[in-house]
Design a protein around this motif. Structure first.
Motif, PDB file in Angstrom:
ATOM      1  N   TYR A  32       0.811  -1.227   0.000  1.00 15.25           N
ATOM      2  CA  TYR A  32       0.000   0.000   0.000  1.00 15.25           C
ATOM      3  C   TYR A  32       0.841   1.274   0.000  1.00 15.25           C
ATOM      4  O   TYR A  32       0.287   2.371   0.008  1.00 15.25           O
ATOM      5  CB  TYR A  32      -0.938  -0.002   1.213  1.00 15.25           C
ATOM      6  N   HIS A  33       2.153   1.127   0.004  1.00 10.98           N
ATOM      7  CA  HIS A  33       3.078   2.268  -0.079  1.00 10.98           C
ATOM      8  C   HIS A  33       2.804   3.298   1.026  1.00 10.98           C
ATOM      9  O   HIS A  33       2.884   4.509   0.796  1.00 10.98           O
ATOM     10  CB  HIS A  33       2.985   2.931  -1.462  1.00 10.98           C
ATOM     11  N   ILE A  34       2.476   2.797   2.208  1.00 13.01           N
ATOM     12  CA  ILE A  34       2.279   3.658   3.370  1.00 13.01           C
ATOM     13  C   ILE A  34       3.553   3.626   4.203  1.00 13.01           C
ATOM     14  O   ILE A  34       3.967   2.571   4.688  1.00 13.01           O
ATOM     15  CB  ILE A  34       1.082   3.194   4.216  1.00 13.01           C
ATOM     16  N   LYS A  35       4.176   4.772   4.365  1.00 17.65           N
ATOM     17  CA  LYS A  35       5.417   4.858   5.121  1.00 17.65           C
ATOM     18  C   LYS A  35       5.115   4.740   6.614  1.00 17.65           C
ATOM     19  O   LYS A  35       4.299   5.495   7.149  1.00 17.65           O
ATOM     20  CB  LYS A  35       6.106   6.188   4.827  1.00 17.65           C
ATOM     21  N   PRO A  36       5.725   3.783   7.315  1.00 18.40           N
ATOM     22  CA  PRO A  36       5.450   3.636   8.750  1.00 18.40           C
ATOM     23  C   PRO A  36       5.783   4.907   9.521  1.00 18.40           C
ATOM     24  O   PRO A  36       6.820   5.537   9.293  1.00 18.40           O
ATOM     25  CB  PRO A  36       6.374   2.482   9.173  1.00 18.40           C
ATOM     26  N   GLY A  37       4.875   5.282  10.422  1.00 19.27           N
ATOM     27  CA  GLY A  37       5.093   6.440  11.275  1.00 19.27           C
ATOM     28  C   GLY A  37       5.379   6.013  12.697  1.00 19.27           C
ATOM     29  O   GLY A  37       5.505   4.816  13.001  1.00 19.27           O
ATOM     30  N   LEU A  38       5.483   6.973  13.582  1.00 20.89           N
ATOM     31  CA  LEU A  38       5.775   6.670  14.979  1.00 20.89           C
ATOM     32  C   LEU A  38       4.737   5.740  15.594  1.00 20.89           C
ATOM     33  O   LEU A  38       5.068   4.863  16.392  1.00 20.89           O
ATOM     34  CB  LEU A  38       5.841   7.975  15.786  1.00 20.89           C
ATOM     35  N   GLU A  39       3.452   5.926  15.201  1.00 19.71           N
ATOM     36  CA  GLU A  39       2.399   5.078  15.762  1.00 19.71           C
ATOM     37  C   GLU A  39       2.617   3.613  15.398  1.00 19.71           C
ATOM     38  O   GLU A  39       2.417   2.716  16.223  1.00 19.71           O
ATOM     39  CB  GLU A  39       1.021   5.527  15.267  1.00 19.71           C
ATOM     40  N   HIS A  40       3.030   3.369  14.138  1.00 19.92           N
ATOM     41  CA  HIS A  40       3.231   1.988  13.697  1.00 19.92           C
ATOM     42  C   HIS A  40       4.442   1.356  14.368  1.00 19.92           C
ATOM     43  O   HIS A  40       4.402   0.199  14.802  1.00 19.92           O
ATOM     44  CB  HIS A  40       3.368   1.952  12.171  1.00 19.92           C
ATOM     45  N   TYR A  41       5.538   2.120  14.454  1.00 20.81           N
ATOM     46  CA  TYR A  41       6.714   1.602  15.153  1.00 20.81           C
ATOM     47  C   TYR A  41       6.390   1.372  16.628  1.00 20.81           C
ATOM     48  O   TYR A  41       6.839   0.389  17.242  1.00 20.81           O
ATOM     49  CB  TYR A  41       7.886   2.577  15.010  1.00 20.81           C
ATOM     50  N   GLY A  42       5.604   2.262  17.195  1.00 22.74           N
ATOM     51  CA  GLY A  42       5.206   2.092  18.590  1.00 22.74           C
ATOM     52  C   GLY A  42       4.426   0.810  18.807  1.00 22.74           C
ATOM     53  O   GLY A  42       4.632   0.101  19.808  1.00 22.74           O
ATOM     54  N   CYS A  43       3.516   0.503  17.881  1.00 16.80           N
ATOM     55  CA  CYS A  43       2.738  -0.741  17.981  1.00 16.80           C
ATOM     56  C   CYS A  43       3.645  -1.961  17.907  1.00 16.80           C
ATOM     57  O   CYS A  43       3.449  -2.945  18.630  1.00 16.80           O
ATOM     58  CB  CYS A  43       1.690  -0.803  16.867  1.00 16.80           C
ATOM     59  N   MET A  44       4.657  -1.902  17.025  1.00 19.56           N
ATOM     60  CA  MET A  44       5.559  -3.044  16.870  1.00 19.56           C
ATOM     61  C   MET A  44       6.449  -3.225  18.100  1.00 19.56           C
ATOM     62  O   MET A  44       6.697  -4.350  18.549  1.00 19.56           O
ATOM     63  CB  MET A  44       6.421  -2.869  15.615  1.00 19.56           C
ATOM     64  N   VAL A  45       6.945  -2.115  18.661  1.00 18.54           N
ATOM     65  CA  VAL A  45       7.743  -2.206  19.888  1.00 18.54           C
ATOM     66  C   VAL A  45       6.890  -2.781  21.012  1.00 18.54           C
ATOM     67  O   VAL A  45       7.333  -3.633  21.793  1.00 18.54           O
ATOM     68  CB  VAL A  45       8.297  -0.820  20.277  1.00 18.54           C
ATOM     69  N   ASP A  46       5.643  -2.348  21.098  1.00 21.99           N
ATOM     70  CA  ASP A  46       4.723  -2.862  22.108  1.00 21.99           C
ATOM     71  C   ASP A  46       4.433  -4.339  21.870  1.00 21.99           C
ATOM     72  O   ASP A  46       4.374  -5.134  22.812  1.00 21.99           O
ATOM     73  CB  ASP A  46       3.421  -2.056  22.065  1.00 21.99           C
ATOM     74  N   LEU A  47       4.257  -4.714  20.606  1.00 19.18           N
ATOM     75  CA  LEU A  47       3.992  -6.112  20.249  1.00 19.18           C
ATOM     76  C   LEU A  47       5.136  -7.015  20.700  1.00 19.18           C
ATOM     77  O   LEU A  47       4.919  -8.041  21.356  1.00 19.18           O
ATOM     78  CB  LEU A  47       3.793  -6.219  18.728  1.00 19.18           C
ATOM     79  N   PHE A  48       6.374  -6.639  20.347  1.00 18.09           N
ATOM     80  CA  PHE A  48       7.531  -7.436  20.748  1.00 18.09           C
ATOM     81  C   PHE A  48       7.720  -7.414  22.267  1.00 18.09           C
ATOM     82  O   PHE A  48       8.034  -8.437  22.882  1.00 18.09           O
ATOM     83  CB  PHE A  48       8.803  -6.899  20.067  1.00 18.09           C
TER      84      PHE A  48
END
Length: 453
Positions: free
Chosen positions: A212-228
């Motif tokens: 979808y060519h959506i550049k990850p933002g802080l919210e997305h990185y935050g979700c991944m850090v929280d996920l891990f």
């Protein structure tokens, strides 16, 4: 003002809403109605948004009823298909909030054909106020949906810890050809995080940019850090933080610190916390996390140093606050609160709760009390947490079998989670609890989060 029009009222309503003053915003809405001003679409959307942010379900139901009666006129046209349950939806005294019935059936999906924005606001309101199935019912009866509709439903299921349902809605969204946006993927990733779907989260994080060519933002990185972090995969979380193309914010770093504390990576957590304090010296949340890390390691001298530094710099710890909405308004409780007019009955019920719990082998979980005091004092402090007081008030103030809905401004502690699970079975009540990050549905001694939170 000698005269007010719709713009005047909406400006005040929106102003209170943006300032986070939900009580005042809803008061303006009531006064607007009492003055004979017709509540138009923009007014209702703002009102529903206020209800969503404050968890005021009864107010939201009243607005829903007003929409049916005044904007759609469907109650008169479809009286045989409409179920009405009269409720006193006042904020103060015995005033009826909007002068209409509040619970309306959703059989007539055509009621809201005129406004997709209103339907989207209803889905968001019901989800954030704890009635996720009514949110889904509104969603399912929509004659048309846009990306906001799908995103609201995905985010709603994520908020309630229903990760699989959220991903199912996302699949349906893709099947009908609605293109997700960045906010949609935030909801998807949050859904994966809340239930530990690590592989799925990694997949959608990659799909977001690749397909979808959506550049990850802080919210997305935050979700991944929280996920891990929630899954105990701290090495992945640290690697992601170190390789992010953008500077991690304090939300991401606090999430990392919390995971370090939860899984015993105390040295790493201390290092990150001290670094964050250098960047954000006034951030009370980081100071509290650092204090908690020291307390878990029983380094009480360091705990006192952090607390003293907070006091010297005028940094105040946000007090825990829980609130519950009944017919006569919203009732708030702080830890150990005794200001409520029914305080005696509340504490008698709380004592009965603890007695019933002890008979069933309950042992207080004092690990979340980060003070160097005796165990007995820790148990006393735990017993009067604000969410316990709110639930006790709900038990003495509502009829049997009635669900108890409680909101809290901070994360619920482990001991309260254990107590609310047991209370739901002991008193045969469904207890719906929204803390800072998500909803917990307690029923028959179990929680919807399956203790993964």
């Amino acid at each position: 003002m000698p005269e007010r029009n719709l713009i005047s009222w909406n400006s005040m309503l929106a102003g209170y809403s943006r300032a986070g003053l939900a009580h005042d915003a809803l008061r303006v809405l009531r006064e607007m109605h009492e003055c004979g001003e017709r509540l138009e679409e923009a007014t209702m959307v703002i009102g529903l948004s206020v209800c969503a942010s404050s968890g005021a379900l009864r107010m939201g139901e009243c607005i829903h009823g007003y929409l049916e009666k005044n904007l759609c006129n469907c109650m008169e046209k479809n009286s045989s298909n409409t179920m009405v349950n009269n409720l006193n939806c006042s904020m103060d005294g015995d005033l009826n909030y909007l002068g209409v019935s509040s619970k309306v059936s959703l059989r007539d999906s055509g009621s809201f054909d005129r406004s997709l924005a209103l339907r989207n606001a209803l889905v968001d309101m019901y989800a954030k106020c704890g009635d996720i199935m009514r949110a889904f019912s509104v969603f399912e009866r929509m004659p048309d949906r846009n990306v906001i509709s799908w995103t609201a439903m995905i985010s709603g299921f994520a908020l309630h810890g229903m990760g699989e349902k959220a991903l199912s809605i996302f699949s349906r969204m893709q099947e009908v050809g609605v293109r997700p946006n960045a906010i949609t993927f935030t909801g998807v990733l949050r859904a994966c995080s809340h239930v530990g779907l690590v592989n799925e989260g990694m997949h959608f994080f990659n799909v977001m940019s690749r397909n979808y060519h959506i550049k990850p933002g802080l919210e997305h990185y935050g979700c991944m850090v929280d996920l891990f972090g929630r899954a105990g995969m701290l090495e992945y979380a640290f690697k992601l933080v170190e390789t992010m193309p953008i500077e991690p914010d304090n939300v991401i770093l606090r999430s990392l610190i919390s995971s370090c504390r939860a899984y015993g990576y105390l040295e790493l957590g201390e290092k990150v916390a001290k670094h964050l304090i250098e960047l954000e010296p006034k951030d009370e949340g980081v100071h509290v996390l650092l204090s908690n890390i020291f307390a878990k390691a029983k380094r009480w001298v360091n705990v006192r140093k952090v607390r003293k530094a907070m006091k010297d710099n005028g940094i105040m710890k946000t007090p825990g606050c829980s609130w519950i909405e009944l017919k006569d308004g919203i009732h708030e409780f702080l830890q150990g609160d005794q200001r409520h007019p029914q305080s005696r009955a509340i504490y008698e019920m709380l004592e009965d709760m603890m007695k019933q719990m002890r008979l069933r082998g309950y042992i207080p979980n004092t690990s979340d009390v980060w003070l160097n005091i005796h165990e007995e004092e820790k148990e006393t402090a735990l017993s009067v947490h604000c969410e316990k007081l709110a639930v006790a008030f709900g038990l003495v103030s509502t009829r049997r079998k009635t669900p108890i809905r409680v909101m809290k401004n901070l994360r619920m502690c482990s001991d309260c989670h254990c107590v609310l699970k047991a209370a739901s079975k002991i008193y045969d009540r469904e207890i719906i609890m929204r803390d800072r990050t998500r909803f917990h549905h307690f029923k028959d001694g179990y929680c919807s989060c399956k203790d993964y939170w």
